[in-house]
Design a protein around this motif. Structure first.
Motif, PDB file in Angstrom:
ATOM      1  N   HIS A  34     -23.192 -25.220   1.232  1.00  0.00           N
ATOM      2  CA  HIS A  34     -22.718 -23.831   1.232  1.00  0.00           C
ATOM      3  C   HIS A  34     -21.418 -23.718   0.428  1.00  0.00           C
ATOM      4  CE1 HIS A  34     -22.503 -19.805   3.086  1.00  0.00           C
ATOM      5  NE2 HIS A  34     -21.201 -20.003   3.196  1.00  0.00           N
ATOM      6  N   ASP A  36     -18.409 -21.258  -0.748  1.00  0.00           N
ATOM      7  CA  ASP A  36     -17.747 -19.995  -0.449  1.00  0.00           C
ATOM      8  C   ASP A  36     -16.948 -19.513  -1.651  1.00  0.00           C
ATOM      9  OD1 ASP A  36     -18.424 -19.329   2.305  1.00  0.00           O
ATOM     10  OD2 ASP A  36     -17.504 -21.256   2.767  1.00  0.00           O
ATOM     11  N   ASP A 176     -22.734 -17.737   9.786  1.00  0.00           N
ATOM     12  CA  ASP A 176     -21.593 -18.361   9.116  1.00  0.00           C
ATOM     13  C   ASP A 176     -20.279 -17.966   9.793  1.00  0.00           C
ATOM     14  OD1 ASP A 176     -19.823 -19.446   7.280  1.00  0.00           O
ATOM     15  OD2 ASP A 176     -20.413 -18.140   5.617  1.00  0.00           O
TER      16      ASP A 176
HETATM   17 ZN    ZN Z   1     -19.626 -18.717   3.805  1.00  0.00          ZN
END
Ligand code: ZN
Ligand code: DX5
Length: 215
Positions: A34, A36, A176
């Motif tokens: 993941h 960001d 999340d």
């Molecule tokens: Zn995130």
């Protein structure tokens, strides 16, 4: 219930050793990675761009799950697709042109995700549920790792899961923020398919143990 996928969030990794951190969570059994992406405008923090995603890509087989917390998502989907993203998720609050951008993500050959901040109701994405591959429920206010899970998110996941059943859709539900071994089971039972975890994985020395605990 679907198989639970675990997506470590690189935000909590040691950025001076990004490649080693990626290899470590891949060996430890992560399903996705993941990323960001923050622009210092949509959220009060500034992180990584497509250059970093492209640099990571050749070193891992894990799908890059790119979470775009940016004010002008339409501008960034193509650079992230070119960088090797598998999933590109944009925020419902970030654009009046969600339908157009989500279709564009799919045309670029990526899976299209839509995300909701904690204060945004599910009704905000009702009209695009038929054209998304993933819905990301934010369980903290986006911008930083290591925050506390907002309890009402569990109910939001359950509601979304029942809407998905009612309309016969197949999108994945991802959660999340503040995810840990203490809430992962409840989230999976409520209908979550993918759990993002930053501090619960990267702040632990034994990442395999941390991922197993989340499962
Ligand atoms: Zn995130
Ligand atoms: C927050 C990010 C999250 C964050 C999660 O804005 O979208 O992916 O890194 O970190 P933890 O798991 O520590 O809450």
């Amino acid at each position: 219930m679907s198989k639970l996928l675990i997506a470590p969030s690189l935000l909590s990794a040691d950025f001076s050793r990004i490649r080693d951190e990626v290899l470590d969570v891949e060996r430890a059994g992560a399903d996705w990675l993941h990323l960001d992406v923050m622009d210092g405008h949509f959220v009060p923090n500034l992180t990584i761009g497509p250059i970093v995603a492209a640099a990571i890509k050749p070193h891992t087989k894990l799908p890059l799950d790119c979470h775009l917390m940016v004010s002008d998502p339409g501008k960034w989907v193509e650079p992230f697709a070119k960088a090797g993203a598998s999933v590109i998720t944009i925020h419902a609050e970030a654009s009046p042109h969600l339908d157009r951008i989500l279709r564009q993500i799919r045309q670029l050959g990526c899976q299209a995700g839509i995300s909701l901040n904690p204060a945004t109701p599910l009704s905000a994405i009702e009209e695009v549920l038929g054209i998304v591959d993933l819905v990301l429920v934010m369980s903290v206010n986006p911008g930083f790792g290591g925050q506390k899970f907002i309890d009402s998110s569990l109910d939001k996941v359950a509601k979304l899961s029942s809407i998905r059943r009612d309309i016969g859709a197949k999108f994945l539900i991802e959660v999340d923020g503040g995810v840990s071994a203490s809430n992962s089971k409840a989230l999976h039972s409520a209908g979550a398919d993918v759990l993002v975890a930053g501090s619960a994985i990267f702040k632990e020395t034994d990442r395999a143990k941390a991922i197993t605990a989340l499962r």
